[in-house]
Design an enzyme around this catalytic site. Structure first.
Site, PDB file in Angstrom:
ATOM      1  N   LYS A 207      42.171  50.269  10.373  1.00 49.48           N
ATOM      2  CA  LYS A 207      42.658  51.577  10.803  1.00 49.48           C
ATOM      3  C   LYS A 207      41.503  52.562  11.037  1.00 49.48           C
ATOM      4  O   LYS A 207      41.629  53.488  11.842  1.00 49.48           O
ATOM      5  CB  LYS A 207      43.611  52.157   9.760  1.00 49.48           C
ATOM      6  CG  LYS A 207      44.754  51.235   9.348  1.00 49.48           C
ATOM      7  CD  LYS A 207      45.731  51.024  10.467  1.00 49.48           C
ATOM      8  CE  LYS A 207      46.845  50.065  10.088  1.00 49.48           C
ATOM      9  NZ  LYS A 207      47.836  50.595   9.178  1.00 49.48           N
ATOM     10  N   ASP A 208      40.391  52.382  10.345  1.00 50.39           N
ATOM     11  CA  ASP A 208      39.250  53.294  10.498  1.00 50.39           C
ATOM     12  C   ASP A 208      38.716  53.298  11.930  1.00 50.39           C
ATOM     13  O   ASP A 208      38.242  54.331  12.418  1.00 50.39           O
ATOM     14  CB  ASP A 208      38.104  52.889   9.568  1.00 50.39           C
ATOM     15  CG  ASP A 208      38.408  53.147   8.098  1.00 50.39           C
ATOM     16  OD1 ASP A 208      39.067  54.154   7.800  1.00 50.39           O
ATOM     17  OD2 ASP A 208      37.979  52.339   7.262  1.00 50.39           O
TER      18      ASP A 208
END
Length: 555
Positions: A207-208
């Site tokens: 997700k980063d």
């Protein structure tokens, strides 16, 4: 048989192949290119093809219906002058429409701040931007940041300047612990298989990669409006911490993150609840991720409330996340040297739909394998043609413990020929009954792109143990689900397995499988010493709404 002939352009790169083919009849077809007008059927047995043979107007002396097209290959020797060229960006205003057809078109900055469309649908590009085969080939050897700019600039249109977009991309990836951002590891025990490591960001999850870019663009777009925004996110574990890492401490933003109580790993919970930022508010919902996700959609649907607090979303219902995640499909594909199959651990369907987005932009992908745990709604759908929810089962891969995959609406939109009227009726039917029988045309279209595999809890642990013993690497449970799903496809061409989280985020499951807890990376040092701040609330939209209004009033 006459062998194929390479044609070189002035950059030192292969521009096309002259392919000798038999042909039933000559066709008067030409194509404009950097080499000028290219005759495609004069004489009939002599035709030009691009290296990837993707363009629908390029055929070897026969109509599309009569030609069996050869699989394209990325094994292209690209000259240095082409590698040094910047990507050609999209021009004009890129517009986005709702899957449900009732929202006015908006630009990228608007949908970035809006998240969900006002008619309850999901935003999609009005027209998919296209990237040429030659430009895709040029991505090989370039930095991840350069490729990210090439992709995201197409989607951003005129919403951000080149300087703004490049600055935010550079800043987003400055602190990743691998300069490749999404490094590719060739495996020993699976034939022609690779592990795409997507966990090198600040919260150690894929997700980063999108959220770090989104957070910066979000703050930039918000500053232009002079407004304050309320971010509401439902998380199955990783989105929450990534959103907090990207948005925590920023001005004019309040972040409310809902996670299902006792249904995330301890590390996932602590990454969220130990945030020191005053603008971050954690909620442990007494229910499942699906309950939390339903609350988000309900509150967005309450127009007076959502407008009053400038409600927005940063999980994968926000198309900006999909756009940013499409980048690593391109960077991985150009490294493997042929057309790959991607195997993707799947919960909310956002990460795997980013693969479809890449395909629609022109990236050759053989297949997208949807890897699920025992919450197998997507596997059942792709097997039986019925999209039907069931009770959420807790597993060792909690980020995938989802039975309503929000982004599947985007795949249905495309598979239906962008029939927004059908989508609107279908989603209404599904929300009412929990079941939707797919029309045969939609079902067949989905199965051309997607395959699926279910991995049980027991098989997840067995895979972690086997990979550790045979490959000498430790993988997390979500990656294990994908690894098990990849095994039946081994030997059928390049396989890229998406490794979506660092094993240290799931120490209990890893220790149970291998007998050893994974080493704690620097990003998690001191995590267990932090003070937790969160509020337990029932899975009711009214309770969440009251909590949000209370906290905003305190601010």
């Amino acid at each position: 048989m006459v062998k194929d002939e390479n044609i070189w352009d002035d950059t030192g790169a292969i521009f096309a192949k002259r392919v000798r083919r038999a042909c039933p009849q000559p066709l008067d077809i030409t194509r404009q290119s950097r080499l000028g007008k290219i005759p495609l059927a004069a004489p009939c047995s002599d035709a030009l093809r691009t290296p990837f043979d993707l363009h629908p107007d390029i055929w070897a002396c026969a109509p599309p219906s009569t030609i069996r097209r050869k699989k394209p290959s990325f094994a292209l020797d690209v000259g240095p002058s082409l590698l040094g060229k910047p990507a050609v960006t999209g021009t004009g205003t890129m517009q986005y429409i709702s899957t449900r057809g009732s929202a006015a078109p908006q630009d990228f900055a608007q949908i970035l701040l809006a998240g969900l469309a006002p008619d309850g649908g999901l935003f999609m590009p009005e027209v998919w931007p296209r990237i040429s085969p030659m430009e895709i080939a040029s991505f090989r050897g370039r930095s991840y940041q350069d490729v990210a700019y090439a992709i995201l600039s197409r989607f951003a249109g005129e919403s951000f300047s080149e300087r703004e977009l490049r600055d935010d991309i550079e800043a987003a990836y400055a602190d990743f612990d691998d300069p490749a951002i999404a490094p590719l590891l060739q495996l020993d025990t699976l034939e022609d298989a690779y592990l795409l490591e997507l966990f090198h960001g600040p919260t150690l999850a894929f997700k980063d990669i999108a959220m770090q870019v989104l957070g910066r663009l979000f703050a930039r777009a918000l500053a232009r409006t002079g407004n304050r925004a309320t971010v509401l996110a439902a998380t199955s574990g990783d989105t929450g911490s990534a959103a907090i890492a990207a948005l925590g401490g920023l001005p004019n933003i309040d972040v409310f993150v809902m996670h299902p109580k006792d249904r995330v790993s301890e590390v996932q919970r602590l990454q969220m609840t130990t945030s020191p930022h005053a603008n971050v508010h954690n909620i442990a919902v007494e229910g499942t991720f699906d309950d939390a996700q339903a609350i988000v959609k309900t509150l967005f649907g309450q127009r007076s409330f959502s407008r009053g607090v400038n409600l927005t979303a940063v999980n994968s219902i926000n198309f900006a996340r999909i756009a940013a995640q499409a980048v690593y499909y391109f960077t991985a594909a150009v490294q493997v040297g042929d057309v790959p199959t991607f195997v993707v651990p799947t919960g909310n369907f956002g990460d795997v739909f980013a693969g479809e987005a890449a395909m629609r932009m022109g990236l050759p992908i053989s297949q997208l394998v949807v890897a699920t745990n025992e919450n197998d709604i997507m596997a059942r759908t792709l097997r039986e043609g019925v999209y039907e929810s069931a009770d959420v089962q807790p597993t060792f891969s909690p980020s995938m413990d989802i039975q309503v995959a929000s982004n599947f609406e985007r795949a249905l939109f495309e598979a239906s020929g962008r029939d927004s009227e059908w989508i609107r009726e279908a989603m209404l039917e599904f929300s009412g009954s929990g079941s939707l029988a797919l029309p045969s045309g939609v079902f067949d279209d989905l199965r051309q792109r997607y395959a699926a595999h279910v991995t049980s809890n027991e098989e997840t642990l067995e895979t972690i143990a086997s990979v550790y013993e045979n490959e000498g690497i430790v993988i997390d449970p979500h990656t294990a689900v994908a690894w098990a799903a990849a095994e039946p496809f081994a030997g059928q061409g390049p396989l890229v397995i998406l490794s979506t989280a660092h094993p240290a985020k799931f120490p209990e499951a890893v220790a149970r499988a291998t007998g050893e807890e994974p080493d704690l990376p620097p990003q998690l040092k001191g995590l267990y010493e932090g003070e937790e701040r969160y509020t337990v609330l029932p899975a009711e939209s009214g309770s969440i709404r009251s909590f949000i209004l209370e906290k905003l009033g305190d601010a």
